[in-house]
Each structure stands twice: as C-alpha cells, then as structure tokens.
Design an enzyme around this catalytic site. Structure first.
Site, short mmCIF file in Angstrom:
data_model
loop_
_atom_site.label_atom_id
_atom_site.label_comp_id
_atom_site.label_asym_id
_atom_site.label_seq_id
_atom_site.Cartn_x
_atom_site.Cartn_y
_atom_site.Cartn_z
N ASP A 270 11.83 -35.60 65.67
CA ASP A 270 11.06 -36.29 64.64
C ASP A 270 11.43 -37.75 64.40
O ASP A 270 10.75 -38.46 63.66
CB ASP A 270 11.16 -35.53 63.31
CG ASP A 270 12.60 -35.23 62.90
OD1 ASP A 270 13.47 -36.09 63.13
OD2 ASP A 270 12.84 -34.13 62.35
N HIS B 70 16.74 -32.94 72.99
CA HIS B 70 15.46 -32.39 73.45
C HIS B 70 14.38 -33.46 73.51
O HIS B 70 13.20 -33.17 73.48
CB HIS B 70 15.03 -31.25 72.52
CG HIS B 70 16.03 -30.13 72.49
ND1 HIS B 70 16.21 -29.31 71.39
CD2 HIS B 70 16.93 -29.71 73.41
CE1 HIS B 70 17.17 -28.44 71.65
NE2 HIS B 70 17.62 -28.67 72.86
N ASN C 247 16.36 -32.43 67.12
CA ASN C 247 15.06 -32.74 66.54
C ASN C 247 14.33 -33.83 67.33
O ASN C 247 14.96 -34.71 67.93
CB ASN C 247 15.21 -33.18 65.09
CG ASN C 247 15.84 -32.10 64.24
OD1 ASN C 247 15.76 -30.91 64.57
ND2 ASN C 247 16.48 -32.48 63.15
N PRO D 2 6.23 -29.51 58.89
CA PRO D 2 5.85 -28.10 59.00
C PRO D 2 6.59 -27.40 60.13
O PRO D 2 6.94 -28.02 61.13
CB PRO D 2 4.35 -28.16 59.29
CG PRO D 2 4.13 -29.51 59.91
CD PRO D 2 5.13 -30.42 59.25
N ASP D 3 6.84 -26.10 59.91
CA ASP D 3 7.47 -25.35 60.98
C ASP D 3 6.39 -24.87 61.95
O ASP D 3 5.24 -25.27 61.87
CB ASP D 3 8.32 -24.20 60.44
CG ASP D 3 7.46 -23.13 59.76
OD1 ASP D 3 6.22 -23.22 59.84
OD2 ASP D 3 8.04 -22.22 59.17
N PHE D 4 6.77 -23.99 62.86
CA PHE D 4 5.84 -23.60 63.91
C PHE D 4 5.21 -22.22 63.70
O PHE D 4 4.07 -22.01 64.08
CB PHE D 4 6.56 -23.62 65.27
CG PHE D 4 6.75 -25.01 65.80
CD1 PHE D 4 5.94 -25.51 66.78
CD2 PHE D 4 7.74 -25.83 65.28
CE1 PHE D 4 6.09 -26.80 67.26
CE2 PHE D 4 7.91 -27.12 65.74
CZ PHE D 4 7.08 -27.60 66.74
N ARG D 5 5.94 -21.30 63.08
CA ARG D 5 5.50 -19.92 63.13
C ARG D 5 5.09 -19.31 61.80
O ARG D 5 4.75 -18.14 61.75
CB ARG D 5 6.59 -19.05 63.78
CG ARG D 5 6.80 -19.40 65.24
CD ARG D 5 7.65 -18.34 65.93
NE ARG D 5 7.79 -18.60 67.34
CZ ARG D 5 6.90 -18.23 68.26
NH1 ARG D 5 5.80 -17.61 67.90
NH2 ARG D 5 7.10 -18.50 69.52
#
Length: 397
Positions: free
Chosen positions: A130, A147, A128, A54-57
C-alpha cells in the site's frame, strides 16, 4: 538459520539482555540507554487496518466479493501473472480500490518514520503493497517491500519503467496501459509480486540485516508466510525482539528477551512511545499526514434528505454497472482478437500444408498454431516461494 521453536519461554527464565524483565518499560530503557542503534522493523497488513484499507475475503464487502461480478475463473486469478497476460482488466478494476493516495498512513507508520528520523532504523521489511510507509515519510532506501508495491511499474515483457503519472491516469480510467516502446507494447503493471513471479532481489539482498540488528520490532503480521516469516529468526539470540500484534505469532515469545505487546497495533505503538517519552512527538508527526492539515474547518454538512440518499445510491450503482459493462466489452474485444489470431494461424497452417509438395519447409522455422493459455481450474492455488497466496497479499488467510 531463520527457523526456531515456537515454545513460549518460561516465566521464571530471566532475560539475558534486557534490564527489568520482559516489559514495555524494559524495552524503552534499552532504547533510551542507547543500546538500540540498529532497529529492524517487520510489518504486515495489521498496521494498515486502521487506515481503512479493505481486506480481501470479508463476505459482501471484501474485494473478492466485489470481483465476483466479473466472472473470473477463480477469484485469485486477478493476481495471477498468467491470467493477467491474457486478461489484465480485472486487476485494473481492483487497483482503483488499492492505489496509493486514497488512504492516510496510521500512527504506526508514523512510528516507523520517527525511528528513521532519530537515526535508529536499520531497515523496514514490509509485506504490504500500500506504500503507506512512503506516504508517512519513511525514506525509500530504508524500506524493503518483500511482495512489491505500487511504488513502481514496468512492462511485463521488456521490464521498461512506466511513468507514474500515466499509471495513475490508467487506474483512474480503468484502462490497461501498454509499454511505451513501439517495438514492444507489452502489458504494464505495478511491480507487485503476482503468482508465477519471484520475490524481488531487494528482499534476498537484505534478508541478512536482522542478524546485524540490536533490536527487532514485529508488527501486524501472522508470520505464517515464507520466506518473510523466517526473518525474526535471523536475529541474534541476544537481540531483544518486540511483538506488537493482536495475538502471539510464529516464534515470538520463545526467547528470554522477547517482549509481547498484544492488542491493536496503534494502541501498542502509543504505549511504547509513551514509555519512551516520545508520545507527543509521535502524535505531532502523525498529524502531519492528515490530508486536511492546514485547511479551515468546514461547517458540518446538513443531513441528507431521503431523495439525496436515493440519488447517491443510484449514482453508486450506476458506476458499478458502468465498470462491469466496460469489463464485458473489453473482454469481448479480447475474445474477438484471440479468435482472429487463431483463425489467422489456422489459415497460415493450411496454406503451408498445401505448398508442402512444392516448397521444403525447414522444421526449425515452421510456425505452428499458437496455443491458447489454459486457466487453472476453479479453486486451484499457485505455489511460489511461500507456497501460499498470502505471499502475494498478507491480508489473505
């Protein structure tokens, strides 16, 4: 170095290195001819989209929308190291959605694995967190997680490593793990870059590698987040660069040997693999990541009755309520502890002041009231190396 013009190269300008124009076929020939022995790959959230992460926004379904019920001072606080130090539970509620093992790598991740298997991958730089590259089988030493990621976890105070199995159990239970060293007992978190933290040394130690590459492949990224966005610019002017992305981004397309494969990442990878004659090999490699591989196909389940659908929805809502209540109770406990600490500090201060006429207090060792952390105002955005929240999670635009 690393910065360049984004003006598209004119169509009439011929390639300097590629033979046959700026096409997928020309890139495939370049690789087949043995001219691409050191390939760097740079990727972002777009290579994981088809995995279902899922994305964030997105309204109603984004992770931030689901965090709204937790009454955070601002949505991004869940990824701020200062807020985490005072209230880590929201992050662990979110971590249930993101923790590795819930999602299957995409065929794009398997393409990176194929490059590694063929001895062509110099390094894979990813924004990413993930760990899907690792799940696809890309060796850890070939990956630079710019990151950070869920691959490792450690204490935020003493930096001691924390066991992966205990972290997984904590995430499943939405518990907050603490350092195993009795003299520390600091908070533990995955080694994901939060606001207030620097990028890993691993990124800075390897960012020169694009200058050594003979082919650069950029996939699924907007190339707007620094310093990651500068990586393609470190490639030599004579090094072909390939962009596999929904749209043209950054400086890609501004050099005579830039090749743009615009569209879905998985489709673009299949197109390149087909031109290389690798498609069957790639599909077989991706099939190996199927969690149901080797299992007997089960019969198609019977359609659910209306009562079963209602019961399933009730269970889902109950789980949401339970997680919210857990957050509320833990937050109350945290507030009680903060008030108790403040009361103790006030009492200590009062006792010391009452003895000032009898005991001389060394000002260098005097302990004053502990200052409570001040959370930024709603809407405040921290700025670190990239100056943008996307430097932590490339899904964020």
């Amino acid at each position: 170095m690393g910065q360049e013009s984004s003006t598209p190269v004119a169509e009439h300008v011929p390639p300097r290195t590629l033979d046959g124009g700026r096409t997928v076929e020309a890139i495939a020939k370049y690789i087949r001819d043995g001219k691409a022995k050191k390939i760097v790959v740079m990727s972002g959230a777009g290579i994981s989209t088809s995995a279902g992460i899922p994305d964030f926004r997105s309204p109603n379904t984004g992770l931030y929308a689901n965090l709204a019920r937790l009454n955070l001072p601002y949505a991004e606080a869940v990824f701020d190291i200062s807020y985490f130090r005072t209230n880590p539970l929201p992050f662990y509620i979110l971590a249930q959605e993101l923790y590795p093992g819930r999602y299957r790598p995409t065929i794009t991740h398997s393409f990176i694995k194929l490059l590694s298997d063929k001895g062509l991958l110099l390094k894979h730089f990813t924004q990413n967190i993930d760990c899907l590259e690792r799940q696809a089988g890309v060796p850890g030493e070939k990956i630079v997680e710019a990151h950070g990621s869920f691959a490792r976890q450690s204490c935020v105070v003493c930096k001691s490593p924390y066991p992966a199995d205990r972290m997984l159990e904590a995430v499943r239970k939405m518990d907050v793990p603490h350092c195993l060293r009795p003299e520390c007992e600091g908070l533990v978190k995955p080694e994901i870059v939060f606001f207030g933290e620097s990028l890993p040394d691993e990124f800075h130690d390897n960012k020169h590698l694009p200058s050594e590459a003979d082919l650069c492949i950029v996939m699924g990224t907007s190339l707007t987040v620094q310093p990651f966005a500068s990586l393609p610019g470190f490639c030599s002017e004579s090094t072909p660069r390939v962009l596999i992305n929904l749209e043209q981004v950054g400086s890609m397309g501004s050099r005579p040997d830039d090749v743009l494969i615009l569209g879905d990442c998985d489709a673009g990878v299949r197109r390149l693999a087909s031109a290389l004659g690798w498609l069957d090999e790639l599909e077989a490699l991706w099939k190996e990541t199927d969690p149901n591989k080797g299992k007997e196909p089960s019969e198609k389940p019977a359609p659910k009755t209306k009562d079963e659908e209602i019961e399933e929805e009730i269970q889902r809502l109950t789980q949401e309520v339970d997680s919210t209540l857990k957050f509320s109770e833990d937050h109350k406990d945290w507030l009680r502890q903060q008030l108790a600490n403040k009361r103790e500090n006030v009492q200590t201060q009062a006792r010391r002041e009452s003895r000032e006429d009898e005991i001389m207090i060394d000002p260098d060792t005097h302990v004053g009231m502990e200052q409570e952390p001040v959370a930024p105002a709603p809407g405040h955005r921290f700025h670190d190396e990239g100056g943008n929240l996307s430097h932590v999670f490339p899904h964020l635009k």
